[in-house]
Motif scaffolding. Structure first.
Motif, short mmCIF file in Angstrom:
data_model
loop_
_atom_site.label_atom_id
_atom_site.label_comp_id
_atom_site.label_asym_id
_atom_site.label_seq_id
_atom_site.Cartn_x
_atom_site.Cartn_y
_atom_site.Cartn_z
N LYS A 1 0.78 -1.24 0.00
CA LYS A 1 0.00 0.00 0.00
C LYS A 1 0.81 1.29 0.00
N TYR A 2 2.08 1.23 0.41
CA TYR A 2 2.82 2.48 0.61
C TYR A 2 4.32 2.22 0.41
N ARG A 3 5.08 3.27 0.26
CA ARG A 3 6.54 3.17 0.10
C ARG A 3 7.20 3.08 1.47
N TRP A 4 7.08 1.93 2.09
CA TRP A 4 7.65 1.75 3.43
C TRP A 4 9.17 1.68 3.32
N ASN A 5 9.86 2.55 4.02
CA ASN A 5 11.32 2.62 3.95
C ASN A 5 11.99 1.29 4.30
N PHE A 6 11.48 0.61 5.32
CA PHE A 6 12.12 -0.64 5.75
C PHE A 6 11.98 -1.75 4.72
N ALA A 7 11.05 -1.60 3.78
CA ALA A 7 10.79 -2.66 2.80
C ALA A 7 11.38 -2.38 1.42
N ILE A 8 12.03 -1.23 1.25
CA ILE A 8 12.59 -0.87 -0.07
C ILE A 8 13.87 -1.65 -0.33
N LYS A 9 13.95 -2.25 -1.50
CA LYS A 9 15.16 -2.96 -1.94
C LYS A 9 15.58 -2.42 -3.30
N ARG A 10 16.83 -2.67 -3.64
CA ARG A 10 17.38 -2.27 -4.95
C ARG A 10 17.99 -3.48 -5.62
N GLU A 11 17.78 -3.56 -6.93
CA GLU A 11 18.38 -4.63 -7.73
C GLU A 11 18.80 -4.04 -9.07
N ILE A 12 19.87 -4.60 -9.64
CA ILE A 12 20.24 -4.27 -11.02
C ILE A 12 19.85 -5.47 -11.86
N LEU A 13 18.94 -5.26 -12.80
CA LEU A 13 18.40 -6.35 -13.60
C LEU A 13 19.01 -6.37 -14.99
N LEU B 1 9.70 -10.16 10.65
CA LEU B 1 8.98 -9.09 11.35
C LEU B 1 9.87 -8.22 12.22
N THR B 2 11.06 -8.68 12.57
CA THR B 2 11.97 -7.85 13.35
C THR B 2 12.48 -6.67 12.54
N PRO C 1 7.94 -0.46 14.02
CA PRO C 1 6.95 -0.80 15.04
C PRO C 1 5.54 -0.26 14.80
N VAL C 2 5.43 0.94 14.22
CA VAL C 2 4.08 1.48 13.98
C VAL C 2 3.41 0.79 12.80
N PHE C 3 4.19 0.31 11.82
CA PHE C 3 3.64 -0.51 10.75
C PHE C 3 3.15 -1.84 11.32
N TYR C 4 3.93 -2.41 12.23
CA TYR C 4 3.57 -3.66 12.91
C TYR C 4 2.22 -3.52 13.59
N ASP C 5 2.02 -2.42 14.34
CA ASP C 5 0.75 -2.19 15.03
C ASP C 5 -0.41 -2.05 14.05
N ALA C 6 -0.19 -1.30 12.97
CA ALA C 6 -1.24 -1.12 11.97
C ALA C 6 -1.62 -2.44 11.31
N THR C 7 -0.64 -3.30 11.07
CA THR C 7 -0.90 -4.61 10.47
C THR C 7 -1.69 -5.49 11.43
N ALA C 8 -1.40 -5.41 12.72
CA ALA C 8 -2.16 -6.17 13.72
C ALA C 8 -3.63 -5.75 13.70
N ILE C 9 -3.88 -4.45 13.58
CA ILE C 9 -5.27 -3.96 13.52
C ILE C 9 -5.93 -4.43 12.23
N SER C 10 -5.19 -4.40 11.12
CA SER C 10 -5.72 -4.88 9.85
C SER C 10 -6.14 -6.34 9.95
N LYS D 1 -7.39 3.40 10.68
CA LYS D 1 -7.20 4.66 9.96
C LYS D 1 -6.19 5.54 10.70
N ASP D 2 -6.33 5.63 12.01
CA ASP D 2 -5.41 6.43 12.81
C ASP D 2 -4.00 5.84 12.80
N ALA D 3 -3.90 4.52 12.97
CA ALA D 3 -2.59 3.86 13.04
C ALA D 3 -1.84 3.94 11.73
N ILE D 4 -2.52 3.70 10.61
CA ILE D 4 -1.84 3.71 9.32
C ILE D 4 -1.43 5.14 8.94
N GLY D 5 -2.25 6.12 9.34
CA GLY D 5 -1.89 7.52 9.10
C GLY D 5 -0.64 7.91 9.87
#
Length: 197
Positions: free
Chosen positions: A48-60, A118-119, A123-132, A156-160
């Motif tokens: 859903k979003y450009r989460w910094n912790f999930a961004i990866k780079r590859e040369i294809l 998950l480590t 942490p705030v993404f973790y909480d929002a996912t738990a609510i989801s 809505k509050d947590a993901i914001g």
């Protein structure tokens, strides 16, 4: 803070007032619902979003078979890619699990990866996912539409909050060049902006 799949599931179950689990293989309604909700919610929330912790780079490098028409090169999207992050002004498109382009024989790709450790989650993404997850499991576990509405507002509050925190840790993306603006903007002189009309 412990961030494991079982902890995430128990956080979601706690929000529902349900019994906690000790393992996803427990023979309980709660464990079965967590098994259903975890994977789909994780992948959906990451995409859903450009989460910094999930961004990866590859040369294809390009695939040996070129696209049938319109483009000169095709590149295989990595198997853990959930969302391709196109740079502004990029001349390539995503079709299925490939990226098609006419420029270059290498592709520098940034993407949102399917982070299963998950480590590594914020942490705030973790909480929002738990609510989801709790929202997904709500009817099966509580039969309460009122509880689901309460969770929807919490989500809505947590993901914001999660998105706001995430945005403070990255530079704003450069907007694509706009010839209309460039033609009319002649620069800044003496502290004043001069426009061509």
């Amino acid at each position: 803070m412990s961030q494991s799949i079982v902890d995430l599931c128990n956080s979601a179950l706690q929000k529902l007032g349900a019994t906690s689990i000790s393992s996803l293989s427990d023979n309980s309604r709660e464990a079965r619902q967590c098994n259903i909700a975890y994977d789909s919610n994780r992948r959906s929330e990451l995409r859903k979003y450009r989460w910094n912790f999930a961004i990866k780079r590859e040369i294809l490098t390009p695939l040996s078979a070129a696209p049938v028409f319109d483009y000169a090169y095709a590149f295989q999207i990595p198997s853990d890619c959930l969302r391709v992050l196109n740079p502004p002004g990029s001349d390539w498109v995503v079709e299925g699990r490939t990226i098609l382009t006419n420029s270059g024989n290498t592709l520098y790709l940034r993407y949102i990866s399917d982070v299963t450790d998950l480590t590594l989650w914020d942490p705030v993404f973790y909480d929002a996912t738990a609510i989801s997850m709790a929202m997904d499991m709500c009817e099966a576990i509580t039969n309460s539409n009122a509880k689901k509405k309460t969770l929807a507002q919490e989500y809505k509050d947590a993901i914001g909050y999660a998105r706001t925190n995430n945005s403070f840790e990255q530079l704003p993306a450069e907007p694509p060049s706009d010839s209309w603006w460039e033609v009319r903007y002649s620069g800044v002189t003496g502290g004043q902006v001069n426009f061509k009309i």
